[in-house]
Write a protein that holds these residues in place. Sequence first.
Motif, PDB file in Angstrom:
ATOM      1  N   GLY A 268      72.399  36.821  37.909  1.00  0.00           N
ATOM      2  CA  GLY A 268      72.847  37.485  37.117  1.00  0.00           C
ATOM      3  C   GLY A 268      71.741  37.881  35.903  1.00  0.00           C
ATOM      4  O   GLY A 268      71.658  39.015  35.179  1.00  0.00           O
ATOM      5  N   LEU A 269      71.071  37.230  35.652  1.00  0.00           N
ATOM      6  CA  LEU A 269      69.897  37.296  34.366  1.00  0.00           C
ATOM      7  C   LEU A 269      68.182  37.698  35.007  1.00  0.00           C
ATOM      8  O   LEU A 269      67.705  38.317  34.536  1.00  0.00           O
ATOM      9  CB  LEU A 269      70.435  35.675  33.751  1.00  0.00           C
ATOM     10  N   THR A 270      68.660  36.632  36.293  1.00  0.00           N
ATOM     11  CA  THR A 270      66.943  37.751  36.996  1.00  0.00           C
ATOM     12  C   THR A 270      66.941  38.825  37.508  1.00  0.00           C
ATOM     13  O   THR A 270      66.902  39.046  38.518  1.00  0.00           O
ATOM     14  CB  THR A 270      66.894  36.330  37.987  1.00  0.00           C
ATOM     15  N   VAL A 271      67.063  39.332  36.545  1.00  0.00           N
ATOM     16  CA  VAL A 271      67.679  40.878  37.462  1.00  0.00           C
ATOM     17  C   VAL A 271      66.065  41.794  36.522  1.00  0.00           C
ATOM     18  O   VAL A 271      65.887  41.860  35.586  1.00  0.00           O
ATOM     19  CB  VAL A 271      69.070  41.997  36.720  1.00  0.00           C
TER      20      VAL A 271
ATOM     21  N   LEU B 222      60.126  38.560  14.865  1.00  0.00           N
ATOM     22  CA  LEU B 222      60.349  38.203  16.291  1.00  0.00           C
ATOM     23  C   LEU B 222      61.239  37.291  16.834  1.00  0.00           C
ATOM     24  O   LEU B 222      62.141  37.133  17.189  1.00  0.00           O
ATOM     25  CB  LEU B 222      58.610  37.623  16.631  1.00  0.00           C
ATOM     26  N   ARG B 223      61.823  36.659  15.134  1.00  0.00           N
ATOM     27  CA  ARG B 223      62.978  35.928  15.313  1.00  0.00           C
ATOM     28  C   ARG B 223      63.942  36.494  15.510  1.00  0.00           C
ATOM     29  O   ARG B 223      64.462  35.712  16.451  1.00  0.00           O
ATOM     30  CB  ARG B 223      63.067  34.722  13.706  1.00  0.00           C
ATOM     31  N   ALA B 224      64.839  37.535  14.927  1.00  0.00           N
ATOM     32  CA  ALA B 224      65.396  38.755  14.773  1.00  0.00           C
ATOM     33  C   ALA B 224      65.885  38.828  16.216  1.00  0.00           C
ATOM     34  O   ALA B 224      66.890  38.903  16.892  1.00  0.00           O
ATOM     35  CB  ALA B 224      65.691  39.416  13.682  1.00  0.00           C
ATOM     36  N   ALA B 225      64.972  39.707  16.699  1.00  0.00           N
ATOM     37  CA  ALA B 225      64.749  40.072  18.320  1.00  0.00           C
ATOM     38  C   ALA B 225      65.026  38.866  19.773  1.00  0.00           C
ATOM     39  O   ALA B 225      66.083  38.914  20.197  1.00  0.00           O
ATOM     40  CB  ALA B 225      63.182  40.624  18.554  1.00  0.00           C
ATOM     41  N   THR B 226      64.153  37.926  19.081  1.00  0.00           N
ATOM     42  CA  THR B 226      65.124  36.488  19.974  1.00  0.00           C
ATOM     43  C   THR B 226      66.235  36.207  19.712  1.00  0.00           C
ATOM     44  O   THR B 226      67.355  36.314  20.326  1.00  0.00           O
ATOM     45  CB  THR B 226      64.440  35.158  19.627  1.00  0.00           C
ATOM     46  N   ILE B 227      66.731  36.126  18.385  1.00  0.00           N
ATOM     47  CA  ILE B 227      68.684  35.432  18.356  1.00  0.00           C
ATOM     48  C   ILE B 227      68.963  36.847  18.902  1.00  0.00           C
ATOM     49  O   ILE B 227      70.049  36.362  19.560  1.00  0.00           O
ATOM     50  CB  ILE B 227      68.880  35.476  16.551  1.00  0.00           C
ATOM     51  N   THR B 228      68.812  38.246  18.968  1.00  0.00           N
ATOM     52  CA  THR B 228      69.901  39.045  18.955  1.00  0.00           C
ATOM     53  C   THR B 228      70.185  38.836  20.865  1.00  0.00           C
ATOM     54  O   THR B 228      70.967  39.186  21.500  1.00  0.00           O
ATOM     55  CB  THR B 228      68.594  40.011  18.913  1.00  0.00           C
ATOM     56  N   THR B 229      68.332  38.603  20.888  1.00  0.00           N
ATOM     57  CA  THR B 229      68.572  38.828  22.785  1.00  0.00           C
ATOM     58  C   THR B 229      69.083  38.192  23.135  1.00  0.00           C
ATOM     59  O   THR B 229      70.240  37.691  24.752  1.00  0.00           O
ATOM     60  CB  THR B 229      67.142  38.671  23.256  1.00  0.00           C
ATOM     61  N   CYS B 230      68.888  36.492  22.546  1.00  0.00           N
ATOM     62  CA  CYS B 230      69.629  35.460  23.602  1.00  0.00           C
ATOM     63  C   CYS B 230      71.777  35.285  23.541  1.00  0.00           C
ATOM     64  O   CYS B 230      71.634  35.354  24.274  1.00  0.00           O
ATOM     65  CB  CYS B 230      69.749  33.508  22.197  1.00  0.00           C
ATOM     66  N   MET B 231      71.953  36.311  22.493  1.00  0.00           N
ATOM     67  CA  MET B 231      73.122  36.039  21.833  1.00  0.00           C
ATOM     68  C   MET B 231      73.696  37.402  23.313  1.00  0.00           C
ATOM     69  O   MET B 231      74.611  36.759  23.635  1.00  0.00           O
ATOM     70  CB  MET B 231      73.504  36.928  20.534  1.00  0.00           C
ATOM     71  N   ILE B 232      73.088  38.109  23.292  1.00  0.00           N
ATOM     72  CA  ILE B 232      73.761  39.618  24.802  1.00  0.00           C
ATOM     73  C   ILE B 232      73.543  38.369  25.607  1.00  0.00           C
ATOM     74  O   ILE B 232      74.024  38.757  27.029  1.00  0.00           O
ATOM     75  CB  ILE B 232      72.599  40.734  24.497  1.00  0.00           C
ATOM     76  N   THR B 233      71.776  37.725  26.042  1.00  0.00           N
ATOM     77  CA  THR B 233      72.080  37.052  27.441  1.00  0.00           C
ATOM     78  C   THR B 233      73.379  35.984  27.810  1.00  0.00           C
ATOM     79  O   THR B 233      73.489  35.834  28.659  1.00  0.00           O
ATOM     80  CB  THR B 233      70.909  35.810  27.671  1.00  0.00           C
ATOM     81  N   PHE B 234      73.836  34.979  26.565  1.00  0.00           N
ATOM     82  CA  PHE B 234      74.617  34.358  27.030  1.00  0.00           C
ATOM     83  C   PHE B 234      76.053  35.179  27.438  1.00  0.00           C
ATOM     84  O   PHE B 234      76.565  34.892  28.058  1.00  0.00           O
ATOM     85  CB  PHE B 234      74.902  33.940  25.479  1.00  0.00           C
TER      86      PHE B 234
END
Length: 434
Positions: free
Chosen positions: A55-58, A275-287
Amino acid sequence: MELSLLAPILVVVLFGALAAGLWVGFSLIAVGLVAMALASPAPAGLVFATKVWGGLTVWDLTALPMFIWMGEILVRSRLSSDMFSGLAPFTGRLPGRLLHVNVFGCALFAAVSGSSAATTATIGRMSVPELTSRGYDPRMIIGTLAGSGTFGFLIPPSIILIVYGAATEQSIARLFLAGVVPGLMLAALFSGYIMLWSTVNRSRMPEAEPPVDRRAAIRGSARLLPVVGLIFAVIGSIYAGIASPTEAAVIGVTGALILAWATGAMSWAGFADALRAATITTCMITFILAGAAFLTVAMGYTGIPRQLAAWIGEMGLSPYALLAALTVFFIVMGMFLDGISIVVLTVSIILPMVVQAGIDPIWFGVFLVLVVEMSQITPPVGFNLFVLQTITGRDIFSIARYAAPFFGLLVLAVALLALFPQLALWLPGTMLSR
């Protein structure tokens, strides 16, 4: 276990986990594990690992962190103040005057950020003090901002459309195109309401400001050129077939960095913070996506989606009745979950029955996003309401009351989209059929 018992248990587990404060992604995983344990002898660990990896390797999802990073960079630039200065001279003669800056500013910023919360926060920090100091009605300031901030979900490059496209294997380029006309229609509805309200409530409008001379208007419009140029670079490259959505996202990040550097608004500390804020948001959505991917396959083992589809099929609902029922369902879901969670949690169950009813999945993506936009301004979990509470200091329910007319306009937009589906399908059919 009987489905009549299993479904309530899973609902209790989901809302129990959310009420306990567990992150949405992990709550979805917990529900999936309980479903696998109660309904299937299959090894839950192996199913989890396989499905989450798949699901994530898209490839399409690689656009997600880039568009999020682009928005975070622009939030820290002077783009919003430049937009206010550029738009103000052109709205001064419209009924409602500078209230339109909230609508047009959110529409422009949504076209380069892709995020509803970022759009609301960025335009709100700039417009609320400015409009308040000029004597505009605070209820209309907050209401127009709450409603217009939802544009970040619909006007491309929309993060939630990327998530929908990845979850349903639909073309993200087509989804982006499909969101353009409904987004412009929604902006027109909001501006029309402002004109009507200001005409009826002249006593609640401040005194008209002196007209801006032509030279000042030209100088102001020049400040719009950077954001308009970035919009054309990002969206135009997709529509022209020059770049894929992922490549266009890289173009957007590069353009945002250049704009921030050129205006002197980006330091190394700001770069690292973005960069930090984008990483946090991306990780949240990825989870959330990982949990939804596992829950989807777990629900398949339980047979609940098949039973639900069969039950709805037996009801013999017309497409319009089905859409009306789904609208009510999504509005209720939006009172408790954020937009991305709603999409990834429900789309795998609902899309098969939607397709079976003869509804185009690209059109349904735009319909779904429009309905989910309502969740941004419905208490108790309305992200735009939280953002505006931080900016204005008012309680959430007061803000929701000010936003109620724009909630009604969102309902009207959904009805117009259902009656005239070509609003969403005409542009992708025209642009991508060449």
